[in-house]
Design an enzyme around this catalytic site. Structure first.
Site, PDB file in Angstrom:
ATOM      1  N   ARG A 176       0.843  -1.203   0.000  1.00 48.24           N
ATOM      2  CA  ARG A 176       0.000   0.000   0.000  1.00 48.24           C
ATOM      3  C   ARG A 176       0.876   1.249   0.000  1.00 48.24           C
ATOM      4  O   ARG A 176       2.038   1.216   0.425  1.00 48.24           O
ATOM      5  CB  ARG A 176      -0.953   0.031   1.196  1.00 48.24           C
ATOM      6  CG  ARG A 176      -0.290   0.165   2.568  1.00 48.24           C
ATOM      7  CD  ARG A 176      -0.241   1.586   3.096  1.00 48.24           C
ATOM      8  NE  ARG A 176       0.579   1.678   4.277  1.00 48.24           N
ATOM      9  CZ  ARG A 176       1.862   1.978   4.252  1.00 48.24           C
ATOM     10  NH1 ARG A 176       2.491   2.174   3.120  1.00 48.24           N
ATOM     11  NH2 ARG A 176       2.548   2.072   5.383  1.00 48.24           N
ATOM     12  N   ASP A 199      -2.123  -0.291   7.801  1.00 48.15           N
ATOM     13  CA  ASP A 199      -1.555  -1.126   6.750  1.00 48.15           C
ATOM     14  C   ASP A 199      -2.390  -2.389   6.535  1.00 48.15           C
ATOM     15  O   ASP A 199      -2.746  -2.739   5.402  1.00 48.15           O
ATOM     16  CB  ASP A 199      -0.112  -1.517   7.102  1.00 48.15           C
ATOM     17  CG  ASP A 199       0.760  -0.297   7.342  1.00 48.15           C
ATOM     18  OD1 ASP A 199       0.346   0.813   6.963  1.00 48.15           O
ATOM     19  OD2 ASP A 199       1.863  -0.457   7.905  1.00 48.15           O
TER      20      ASP A 199
END
Ligand code: GLA
Length: 394
Positions: A32, A178
């Site tokens: 990400r 995350d």
């Protein structure tokens, strides 16, 4: 898509070569990049990440009778680790195996009883670069185990389990951003996550004229044992002294109470309070396709992370300075450090048709200033982790 398909195909071929048979399952978990809202998750603030077109792939197949555990070969590291289901012992694991042991042990606690498996792991996601390779690893294994056991977890249960693996087994006191992104992200969208209420909103990010460019400084960060935990503690200390969560403070109120905090904790708190407003404003700017404003907010976020939160480094600052110098006339709206900090990557918002020229200019300037070779990812907003292939017949 092409990146993902190629990664899986390569991993399947490697599995066949190593084990002489076809695999049963293929799992993909993306990294990400966070556009804005940094060091907000453990402060109950707002974050705005997206999953990217760089991932970890796991290819798995049942192992012969008589063995009981996971045997995992990492192609990147050229290393094999074995995890015995009977003794998924955190003390015995270190490095990347600690994440796996954590996920295995916590899935077993939920009652999962996975079969013994051979696993091949391939990745095109750089590690230690602030792109969540650790969350991708955790979520990839949690997805493998829930799929293998036909025991799907609720998405938030999976997110929490993976965060706990990282906190308790790998010793990194990360927040929830995350793992949440790697699980929940939708293709073509940013994920706005309110880390206080855990309410999410998928924010469309689909203007073909605008792109996210990730610039890897190649300065490796190491968040376990880094000042990350210290930053987290300083935020908690500031909130405790003020008797109020930083999320609930206005900038006006913080300024008025400045004398109650020491200079360092005041600056930490100022980053948090300012970044929550910047992130909310950035969401509105992106929704309105006001890219100039979104870029300005990102660049302001970098200044705050550099000066108040002190999580940047000279190489990353050099990249952001070059982006600022290029500016709108060269198609750069804004740029900032992304992820935990202390090295890693810059995320820049740029005009799509200028990407090649921007990369060339940044690359040349960075080489002159630091002697290092930056790397670039033209990042696309991808879907979160999933099983992409299930060939089991039983
Ligand atoms: C790391 C942590 C996240 C978050 C970011 C900073 O990536 O794992 O939980 O705190 O740093 O925004």
């Amino acid at each position: 898509m092409a990146d993902e398909a190629a990664l899986i195909a390569g991993a399947q071929a490697l599995f066949k070569k190593r084990h002489g048979r076809d695999a049963d399952l293929a799992i993909l978990a993306p990294g990400r990049v966070n556009l804005i809202g940094e060091h907000m998750d453990y402060n109950d603030g707002l974050v705005l990440p997206m999953a990217i077109n760089r991932s970890i792939a796991l290819i798995a197949g049942k192992r012969e009778e008589g063995s009981d555990g996971l045997r995992v070969f990492s192609a990147d590291l050229d290393q094999e680790v074995s995890i015995d289901y009977a003794v998924a012992d955190p003390a015995a694991a270190s490095g990347w195996a600690a994440y796996l042991v954590g996920v295995v042990a916590l899935c077993q606690k939920l009652g999962m009883q996975p079969a013994a498996m051979d696993v091949v792991l391939v990745s095109n996601l750089p590690h230690g670069a602030g792109l969540s390779s650790s969350a991708a690893l955790e979520v990839a294994f949690a997805t493998l185990l829930e799929t293998a056991c036909r025991s799907p977890m609720d998405p938030w249960q999976k997110i929490r389990l993976c965060q706990q693996a990282e906190n308790d087994y790998a010793g990194m006191p990360c927040g929830i951003m995350d793992q949440a992104t790697v699980v929940l992200a939708k293709a073509g969208h940013l994920l706005l996550l309110d880390c206080d209420t855990l309410v999410t909103r998928d924010v469309p990010f689909d203007d073909p004229n605008v792109s996210v460019l990730i610039i890897d400084s190649r300065v490796k960060h190491q968040l376990v044992d880094s000042p990350f935990a210290q930053r987290r503690q300083q935020c908690e200390d500031a909130a405790a002294i003020l008797g109020k969560r930083l999320r609930a403070l206005t900038m006006h109120e913080l300024d008025a109470r400045r004398e109650e905090l020491d200079a360092v904790n005041f600056r930490r708190a100022r980053h948090v309070v300012g970044e929550i407003t910047r992130t909310a404003d950035a969401v509105d700017a992106i929704a309105a396709r006001n890219w100039e404003l979104a870029g300005e907010l990102m660049t302001a976020s970098h200044a705050s992370l550099r000066d108040d939160f002190e999580v940047s480094c000279s190489e990353v600052d050099a990249l952001v300075n070059t982006c600022e110098a290029l500016g709108m006339k060269a198609g750069v709206y804004g740029a900032r450090i992304t992820g935990g900090g202390f090295g890693g990557c810059v995320v820049a918002l740029v005009e799509t048709n200028q990407v090649a020229e921007i990369e060339a200019a940044i690359s040349a300037a960075y080489r002159v200033e630091t002697g290092l070779q930056a790397e670039f990812i033209h990042a696309l907003p991808m879907a979160g982790a999933r099983c992409v292939d299930d060939c089991r017949r039983d």
